[in-house]
Motif scaffolding. Sequence first.
Motif, short mmCIF file in Angstrom:
data_model
loop_
_atom_site.label_atom_id
_atom_site.label_comp_id
_atom_site.label_asym_id
_atom_site.label_seq_id
_atom_site.Cartn_x
_atom_site.Cartn_y
_atom_site.Cartn_z
N ARG A 154 0.83 -1.21 0.00
CA ARG A 154 0.00 0.00 0.00
C ARG A 154 0.86 1.26 0.00
O ARG A 154 0.61 2.19 -0.77
CB ARG A 154 -0.94 0.02 1.22
CG ARG A 154 -2.01 -1.02 1.20
CD ARG A 154 -2.91 -0.83 0.06
NE ARG A 154 -4.30 -0.64 0.35
CZ ARG A 154 -5.24 -0.94 -0.54
NH1 ARG A 154 -4.93 -1.47 -1.69
NH2 ARG A 154 -6.50 -0.70 -0.30
N LYS A 169 -3.68 13.57 -1.88
CA LYS A 169 -5.14 13.45 -1.84
C LYS A 169 -5.64 12.63 -3.03
O LYS A 169 -6.46 11.72 -2.89
CB LYS A 169 -5.75 14.85 -1.86
CG LYS A 169 -7.25 14.88 -1.68
CD LYS A 169 -7.75 16.31 -1.69
CE LYS A 169 -9.27 16.34 -1.66
NZ LYS A 169 -9.79 17.68 -1.83
N GLN A 172 -4.50 8.96 -2.56
CA GLN A 172 -5.31 8.27 -1.53
C GLN A 172 -6.69 7.92 -2.07
O GLN A 172 -7.20 6.83 -1.82
CB GLN A 172 -5.46 9.17 -0.29
CG GLN A 172 -4.18 9.40 0.47
CD GLN A 172 -3.79 8.24 1.38
OE1 GLN A 172 -4.32 7.15 1.27
NE2 GLN A 172 -2.84 8.47 2.27
N ALA A 173 -7.28 8.86 -2.82
CA ALA A 173 -8.62 8.62 -3.39
C ALA A 173 -8.58 7.45 -4.37
O ALA A 173 -9.46 6.58 -4.36
CB ALA A 173 -9.13 9.88 -4.09
N MET A 175 -6.49 4.99 -4.33
CA MET A 175 -6.20 3.74 -3.61
C MET A 175 -7.44 3.16 -2.93
O MET A 175 -7.50 1.96 -2.68
CB MET A 175 -5.09 3.98 -2.60
CG MET A 175 -3.74 4.14 -3.28
SD MET A 175 -2.40 4.39 -2.14
CE MET A 175 -2.43 2.87 -1.21
N LYS A 176 -8.43 4.00 -2.64
CA LYS A 176 -9.65 3.50 -1.99
C LYS A 176 -10.41 2.52 -2.87
O LYS A 176 -11.18 1.71 -2.38
CB LYS A 176 -10.56 4.68 -1.62
CG LYS A 176 -10.05 5.46 -0.42
CD LYS A 176 -10.96 6.60 -0.06
CE LYS A 176 -10.36 7.41 1.09
NZ LYS A 176 -11.02 8.67 1.31
N THR A 177 -10.18 2.61 -4.19
CA THR A 177 -10.90 1.73 -5.13
C THR A 177 -10.19 0.40 -5.34
O THR A 177 -10.71 -0.47 -6.03
CB THR A 177 -11.05 2.44 -6.50
OG1 THR A 177 -9.73 2.61 -7.05
CG2 THR A 177 -11.73 3.78 -6.37
#
Length: 198
Positions: A154, A169, A172-173, A175-177
């Motif tokens: 990660r 930002k 991170q966004a 990586m949420k998927t």
Amino acid sequence: MIGRLNGVLLEKLPPQVVVDVQGVGYEVDVPMTTYYQLPALGEKVVLFIHQVVREDAHLLFGFASRTERETFRQLIKVTGIGARIALAILSGMSADELAQAIATEDLKRLSAVPGIGKKTAERLVLELRGKLATGATLTMPGGLPFAAAQADSRSDILNALMALGYSEKEAQAAMKTLPADVDVSEGIRLALKGLAKG
């Protein structure tokens, strides 16, 4: 000038790798399209190199194929495109996809790369039309396998995205998927795909 490195893969810290050639470790920056093709640590690797010599540094950029290296060399000739942006472009799309985007004047696709605005995308189309080769193969010599997943994948994915010019930002966004058990190579590929669409 260094044109090719043939050695053992010592480290993978995207977008940089270290290749041991007879006891000398070379730090090489690679685009993600090449990173996906790297073998496991300790395996043999061959990279086509573009060397940049500056007053304060000697930089090596490595590629899985000659076509990819030639595309990089064409990119850095474009006004306002440096090595870092050229790497980001080749990380977001393959040499073939870039050639296609230039040929079809797909400004939206080109502008999806961090650091590339509409004006720069237009300049890319203007200056590179008819100059990019197609038919790049993205397999490493010998068809070497992908690396195994690492425990801290990660953070590697996040660092790679930020090194390619995305903000923390945005990274991170993206990586949420990603699936929870995704490995570094696949995670970077999926995140870049998502960012390119966004």
